[in-house]
Design a protein around this motif. Structure first.
Motif, mmCIF file in Angstrom:
data_model
loop_
_atom_site.group_PDB
_atom_site.id
_atom_site.type_symbol
_atom_site.label_atom_id
_atom_site.label_comp_id
_atom_site.label_asym_id
_atom_site.label_seq_id
_atom_site.Cartn_x
_atom_site.Cartn_y
_atom_site.Cartn_z
ATOM 1 N N CYS A 242 0.856 -1.291 0.121
ATOM 2 C CA CYS A 242 -0.203 0.141 0.024
ATOM 3 C C CYS A 242 0.820 1.104 0.084
ATOM 4 O O CYS A 242 1.908 1.231 0.535
ATOM 5 N N GLN B 41 0.483 5.689 0.554
ATOM 6 C CA GLN B 41 -0.433 6.802 0.813
ATOM 7 C C GLN B 41 0.676 8.054 0.859
ATOM 8 O O GLN B 41 1.257 8.168 1.866
ATOM 9 N N ILE C 52 -8.231 -5.312 2.519
ATOM 10 C CA ILE C 52 -8.056 -4.352 1.497
ATOM 11 C C ILE C 52 -9.134 -3.306 1.507
ATOM 12 O O ILE C 52 -8.822 -2.135 1.371
ATOM 13 N N LEU D 254 -8.053 -0.944 4.240
ATOM 14 C CA LEU D 254 -7.287 0.060 4.165
ATOM 15 C C LEU D 254 -7.562 1.013 3.009
ATOM 16 O O LEU D 254 -7.167 2.205 3.232
ATOM 17 N N THR D 255 -8.372 0.643 2.001
ATOM 18 C CA THR D 255 -8.773 1.567 1.164
ATOM 19 C C THR D 255 -9.625 2.651 1.787
ATOM 20 O O THR D 255 -9.551 4.039 1.538
ATOM 21 N N TRP E 160 -5.476 4.345 1.912
ATOM 22 C CA TRP E 160 -4.289 3.818 1.339
ATOM 23 C C TRP E 160 -4.786 3.393 -0.203
ATOM 24 O O TRP E 160 -5.608 2.630 -0.319
ATOM 25 N N GLU E 161 -3.481 3.610 -1.079
ATOM 26 C CA GLU E 161 -3.832 3.067 -2.452
ATOM 27 C C GLU E 161 -3.102 1.663 -2.433
ATOM 28 O O GLU E 161 -1.999 1.495 -2.091
ATOM 29 N N ILE E 162 -3.737 0.600 -2.847
ATOM 30 C CA ILE E 162 -3.209 -0.919 -3.047
ATOM 31 C C ILE E 162 -2.610 -0.736 -4.205
ATOM 32 O O ILE E 162 -2.949 -0.694 -5.272
ATOM 33 N N GLU E 163 -1.239 -1.035 -3.919
ATOM 34 C CA GLU E 163 -0.369 -1.059 -5.316
ATOM 35 C C GLU E 163 -0.324 -2.556 -5.712
ATOM 36 O O GLU E 163 -0.243 -2.732 -7.029
ATOM 37 N N GLU F 102 -1.403 -6.981 -4.567
ATOM 38 C CA GLU F 102 -1.743 -7.990 -3.677
ATOM 39 C C GLU F 102 -1.134 -9.254 -4.052
ATOM 40 O O GLU F 102 -1.185 -9.773 -5.213
#
Length: 64
Positions: free
Chosen positions: A28, A30, A48, A51-52, A56-59, A61
């Motif tokens: 993640c 941010q 996820i 976190l979103t 947070w931006e998920i880079e 998984e």
């Protein structure tokens, strides 16, 4: 240490792959902050979403 069948012979046991099988690593970002979260794969979708929701931006998984 784990004992082998040979008397007096010792080997070092590493948890290695069995310790992470069934885990998902969530990478993640941010702003300039980076976060790596490792959770059981079945919990990854919920984690996820959380976190979103926290911004947070998920880079990536990656199941391991």
């Amino acid at each position: 240490m784990c004992r082998t069948k040979e008397p007096g012979l010792m080997v070092k046991c590493h948890p290695g792959a069995p310790a992470v099988i069934g885990q998902t690593r969530i990478y993640c970002q941010q702003g300039k902050d980076f976060l790596l979260v490792e959770v059981p794969s079945q919990d990854a979708p919920l984690q996820i979403r959380e976190l979103t929701d926290q911004g947070w931006e998920i880079e990536a998984e990656i199941p391991v």
